[in-house]
Design an enzyme around this catalytic site. Structure first.
Site, mmCIF file in Angstrom:
data_model
loop_
_atom_site.group_PDB
_atom_site.id
_atom_site.type_symbol
_atom_site.label_atom_id
_atom_site.label_comp_id
_atom_site.label_asym_id
_atom_site.label_seq_id
_atom_site.Cartn_x
_atom_site.Cartn_y
_atom_site.Cartn_z
ATOM 1 N N ASP A 152 0.844 -1.200 0.000
ATOM 2 C CA ASP A 152 0.000 0.000 0.000
ATOM 3 C C ASP A 152 0.879 1.250 0.000
ATOM 4 O O ASP A 152 1.907 1.295 0.678
ATOM 5 C CB ASP A 152 -0.888 -0.002 1.251
ATOM 6 C CG ASP A 152 -2.063 0.946 1.139
ATOM 7 O OD1 ASP A 152 -2.256 1.530 0.060
ATOM 8 O OD2 ASP A 152 -2.792 1.095 2.132
ATOM 9 N N HIS A 226 -8.039 -0.590 -9.623
ATOM 10 C CA HIS A 226 -7.995 0.405 -8.537
ATOM 11 C C HIS A 226 -6.892 1.430 -8.768
ATOM 12 O O HIS A 226 -7.117 2.641 -8.599
ATOM 13 C CB HIS A 226 -7.789 -0.305 -7.201
ATOM 14 C CG HIS A 226 -7.538 0.625 -6.059
ATOM 15 N ND1 HIS A 226 -8.539 1.397 -5.494
ATOM 16 C CD2 HIS A 226 -6.397 0.918 -5.369
ATOM 17 C CE1 HIS A 226 -8.027 2.133 -4.512
ATOM 18 N NE2 HIS A 226 -6.739 1.854 -4.414
#
Length: 316
Positions: A152, A226
């Site tokens: 992330d 995404h």
């Protein structure tokens, strides 16, 4: 000739740490509560020093964000030009909800005990002037991965790009040195996510799972990943970055698994456009498929004023 006081930004670009606490409060609507909040915020630097001195190698930092309602009621300074309450984004299937929040304290360090002690002292000072509406403790998960198993924050700006992407400048001189913040608390359906093949997970995220390599973008009219929907460009094709300091959180015993999203940006519209692309879709209807497995249960917008502005709040 008088000299203008130098503007010192808060530590919005503090390094990623092993632990973080995200504390969201509302402020009681009384004159005394406003005074207490102003004096506490004015002394936040001293409070942070009192805790961080216990371990100077722990990278302790606390960033304070203030919501629009609190800005008008308590801060009593011209509000940042883009600051407004979090705007709900409703897509055909998923919704980015808006929830209450006057103050955000983003507390982080390499030691959870320091975060705990700072929060304890902070809430002691604020007393009954505030109400806790959300308190989430996050942790670093392996090599900066979320609980879905992917790295992330890969797209974060680095080096000189950080202040350019994060700190308000000459476009809003009264708010220079500050940063807009959006937070959302996402809960994951890990059982459903893990039922997918690795290839399907990678197609949803837009990166490979093991080595974090970026996959090619889908065609213009096809379902986008995404990472593509979270990439924002202006009308001239210039890409605008945000700084993410997300943290996993959860409790296996309670069956709770999630990601606390926190994004810092110089331009609030960038984050709002990102959410619109995710929840509404591009083209409309082709929303971010990660939302089939990750549900936002909070949504707040704040502005982190400069440390200089915070220190001046005690000058009634």
């Amino acid at each position: 000739m008088s000299r203008r006081t130098p503007i010192e930004a808060q530590k919005v670009d503090a390094p990623l740490t092993c632990s973080a606490t995200f504390l969201v409060l509302t402020i009681n609507d009384t004159v005394e509560a406003s005074r207490t909040v102003r004096s506490t915020l004015a002394g936040i630097s001293s409070l942070a020093k009192n805790v961080s001195i216990r371990d100077l190698n722990a990278s302790f930092a606390c960033t304070v964000g203030i919501g629009r309602s609190a800005w008008d009621r308590v801060i009593r300074l011209p509000h940042p030009s883009e600051l407004h309450p979090f705007r709900e984004v409703k897509g055909a299937k998923h919704t980015a909800i808006s929830t209450p929040g006057d103050l955000l304290f983003h507390i982080r360090s390499e030691r959870q005990d320091l975060n705990f002690e700072f929060e304890r002292q902070l809430l002691d000072k604020l007393g009954d002037a505030v109400k806790v509406v959300d308190e989430t403790t996050g942790f670093r998960y392996f090599d900066v991965r979320d609980l879905l198993g992917f790295v992330d924050g890969t797209a974060n700006p680095v080096g000189p790009s950080v202040p350019e992407s994060v700190l308000v400048a000459q476009e809003d001189e009264a708010s220079a040195g500050g940063s807009y913040i959006v937070v959302q608390k996402y809960l994951h359906d890990l059982k459903a996510w893990r039922s997918l093949t690795t290839e399907k997970q990678e197609a949803i995220i837009g990166r490979t799972k093991i080595d974090n390599m970026e996959l090619e973008d889908a065609a213009a009219d096809a379902q986008k990943a995404h990472k593509t929907l979270a990439t924002i460009e202006d009308g001239d094709g210039n890409e605008h970055e945000i700084l993410r300091d997300n943290m996993p959180f959860g409790s296996p015993g309670k069956g709770e698994f999630g990601t606390y999203f926190i994004g810092y940006t110089r331009r609030l519209w960038v984050l709002e456009k990102m959410l619109e692309r995710m929840f509404v879709g591009v083209p409309e209807g082709l929303y971010d498929r990660i939302l089939d497995y990750s549900t936002p249960v909070t949504g707040c917008t704040f502005f982190a004023p400069s440390a200089t502005v915070l220190a001046g709040l005690g000058d009634d």
